[in-house]
Motif scaffolding. Structure first.
Motif, PDB file in Angstrom:
ATOM      1  N   PRO A  21      12.102   6.784   9.530  1.00 21.26           N
ATOM      2  CA  PRO A  21      13.282   6.932   8.673  1.00 21.26           C
ATOM      3  C   PRO A  21      13.308   5.936   7.511  1.00 21.26           C
ATOM      4  N   MET A  22      12.904   4.696   7.759  1.00 24.54           N
ATOM      5  CA  MET A  22      12.897   3.688   6.699  1.00 24.54           C
ATOM      6  C   MET A  22      11.881   4.059   5.621  1.00 24.54           C
ATOM      7  N   LEU A  23      10.683   4.506   6.040  1.00 30.34           N
ATOM      8  CA  LEU A  23       9.661   4.879   5.072  1.00 30.34           C
ATOM      9  C   LEU A  23      10.092   6.085   4.244  1.00 30.34           C
ATOM     10  N   ALA A  24      10.857   6.961   4.845  1.00 30.58           N
ATOM     11  CA  ALA A  24      11.269   8.173   4.149  1.00 30.58           C
ATOM     12  C   ALA A  24      12.381   7.927   3.129  1.00 30.58           C
ATOM     13  N   THR A  25      13.222   6.923   3.356  1.00 30.19           N
ATOM     14  CA  THR A  25      14.401   6.773   2.508  1.00 30.19           C
ATOM     15  C   THR A  25      14.522   5.433   1.787  1.00 30.19           C
ATOM     16  N   GLN A  26      13.889   4.372   2.283  1.00 31.06           N
ATOM     17  CA  GLN A  26      14.139   3.042   1.737  1.00 31.06           C
ATOM     18  C   GLN A  26      12.913   2.350   1.162  1.00 31.06           C
ATOM     19  N   VAL A  27      11.731   2.921   1.361  1.00 35.75           N
ATOM     20  CA  VAL A  27      10.501   2.269   0.934  1.00 35.75           C
ATOM     21  C   VAL A  27       9.608   3.289   0.230  1.00 35.75           C
ATOM     22  N   GLN A  28       8.980   2.855  -0.848  1.00 39.07           N
ATOM     23  CA  GLN A  28       8.057   3.717  -1.589  1.00 39.07           C
ATOM     24  C   GLN A  28       6.652   3.122  -1.524  1.00 39.07           C
ATOM     25  N   LEU A  29       5.682   3.951  -1.208  1.00 40.61           N
ATOM     26  CA  LEU A  29       4.287   3.531  -1.220  1.00 40.61           C
ATOM     27  C   LEU A  29       3.853   3.345  -2.665  1.00 40.61           C
ATOM     28  N   ARG A  30       3.384   2.165  -2.995  1.00 42.40           N
ATOM     29  CA  ARG A  30       2.923   1.887  -4.354  1.00 42.40           C
ATOM     30  C   ARG A  30       1.416   2.090  -4.439  1.00 42.40           C
ATOM     31  N   SER A  31       0.681   1.533  -3.493  1.00 43.51           N
ATOM     32  CA  SER A  31      -0.773   1.679  -3.539  1.00 43.51           C
ATOM     33  C   SER A  31      -1.357   1.373  -2.178  1.00 43.51           C
ATOM     34  N   ILE A  32      -2.571   1.868  -1.971  1.00 43.58           N
ATOM     35  CA  ILE A  32      -3.296   1.600  -0.743  1.00 43.58           C
ATOM     36  C   ILE A  32      -4.767   1.437  -1.105  1.00 43.58           C
ATOM     37  N   ALA A  33      -5.405   0.457  -0.502  1.00 48.78           N
ATOM     38  CA  ALA A  33      -6.823   0.212  -0.757  1.00 48.78           C
ATOM     39  C   ALA A  33      -7.499  -0.170   0.543  1.00 48.78           C
ATOM     40  N   ALA A  34      -8.739   0.253   0.690  1.00 50.53           N
ATOM     41  CA  ALA A  34      -9.518  -0.087   1.876  1.00 50.53           C
ATOM     42  C   ALA A  34     -10.862  -0.639   1.451  1.00 50.53           C
ATOM     43  N   CYS A  35     -11.296  -1.646   2.143  1.00 54.17           N
ATOM     44  CA  CYS A  35     -12.638  -2.176   1.971  1.00 54.17           C
ATOM     45  C   CYS A  35     -13.182  -2.436   3.375  1.00 54.17           C
ATOM     46  N   PRO A  36     -14.392  -2.870   3.523  1.00 50.71           N
ATOM     47  CA  PRO A  36     -14.940  -3.043   4.868  1.00 50.71           C
ATOM     48  C   PRO A  36     -14.156  -4.019   5.760  1.00 50.71           C
ATOM     49  N   SER A  37     -13.490  -5.006   5.180  1.00 49.53           N
ATOM     50  CA  SER A  37     -12.844  -6.015   6.012  1.00 49.53           C
ATOM     51  C   SER A  37     -11.346  -5.825   6.197  1.00 49.53           C
ATOM     52  N   CYS A  38     -10.686  -5.014   5.341  1.00 45.09           N
ATOM     53  CA  CYS A  38      -9.235  -4.881   5.494  1.00 45.09           C
ATOM     54  C   CYS A  38      -8.682  -3.683   4.731  1.00 45.09           C
ATOM     55  N   TRP A  39      -7.440  -3.388   5.033  1.00 47.91           N
ATOM     56  CA  TRP A  39      -6.650  -2.409   4.290  1.00 47.91           C
ATOM     57  C   TRP A  39      -5.501  -3.167   3.653  1.00 47.91           C
ATOM     58  N   ARG A  40      -5.116  -2.800   2.435  1.00 48.49           N
ATOM     59  CA  ARG A  40      -3.970  -3.377   1.739  1.00 48.49           C
ATOM     60  C   ARG A  40      -3.028  -2.244   1.369  1.00 48.49           C
ATOM     61  N   LEU A  41      -1.815  -2.352   1.838  1.00 45.60           N
ATOM     62  CA  LEU A  41      -0.800  -1.343   1.590  1.00 45.60           C
ATOM     63  C   LEU A  41       0.360  -2.018   0.878  1.00 45.60           C
ATOM     64  N   SER A  42       0.645  -1.600  -0.344  1.00 43.49           N
ATOM     65  CA  SER A  42       1.735  -2.191  -1.118  1.00 43.49           C
ATOM     66  C   SER A  42       2.926  -1.242  -1.104  1.00 43.49           C
ATOM     67  N   LEU A  43       4.073  -1.784  -0.742  1.00 44.24           N
ATOM     68  CA  LEU A  43       5.303  -1.015  -0.608  1.00 44.24           C
ATOM     69  C   LEU A  43       6.383  -1.655  -1.464  1.00 44.24           C
ATOM     70  N   VAL A  44       7.315  -0.818  -1.968  1.00 48.27           N
ATOM     71  CA  VAL A  44       8.440  -1.294  -2.763  1.00 48.27           C
ATOM     72  C   VAL A  44       9.709  -0.783  -2.119  1.00 48.27           C
ATOM     73  N   ARG A  45      10.698  -1.649  -2.014  1.00 49.18           N
ATOM     74  CA  ARG A  45      12.006  -1.261  -1.469  1.00 49.18           C
ATOM     75  C   ARG A  45      12.776  -0.508  -2.543  1.00 49.18           C
ATOM     76  N   VAL A  46      13.349   0.637  -2.204  1.00 50.44           N
ATOM     77  CA  VAL A  46      14.117   1.425  -3.174  1.00 50.44           C
ATOM     78  C   VAL A  46      15.593   1.370  -2.848  1.00 50.44           C
TER      79      VAL A  46
END
Length: 99
Positions: free
Chosen positions: A74-99
């Motif tokens: 519910p929070m992801l659907a209404t209060q947070v927006q996915l800005r970007s996602i990146a993957a490399c061999p050692s990690c994933w980075r997920l950037s989110l913005v509060r709306v």
């Protein structure tokens, strides 16, 4: 490295550690050292602490979206927006913005 970004972002990820959101000053939450059962509560608390328009970059070892969608649906659907996602061999980075 696999990269996806929203249509409004023209900056590219040059490395897993450098995204436009990190350069813009988003704080980072590296959950790789947090026990698995405490990760979603830590992410939820960090997202709830953000004011509208503020962002957060989550760093993890695997794609965090499936687990986050289950735990934070519910929070992801209404209060947070996915800005970007990146993957490399050692990690994933997920950037989110509060709306």
């Amino acid at each position: 490295m696999t990269t996806q970004q929203d249509a409004g972002s023209s900056a590219a990820f040059s490395a897993c550690t450098a995204s436009s959101d990190v350069a813009a000053g988003f704080p980072e939450l590296d959950v790789r050292g947090i026990p698995l059962d405490q990760r979603c509560p830590a992410i939820t608390a960090a997202l709830e602490a953000l004011a509208p328009g503020e962002g957060l970059t989550i760093i993890t070892r695997h794609n965090p979206l499936p687990r986050m969608q289950l735990a934070l649906g519910p929070m992801l659907a209404t209060q947070v927006q996915l800005r970007s996602i990146a993957a490399c061999p050692s990690c994933w980075r997920l950037s989110l913005v509060r709306v």
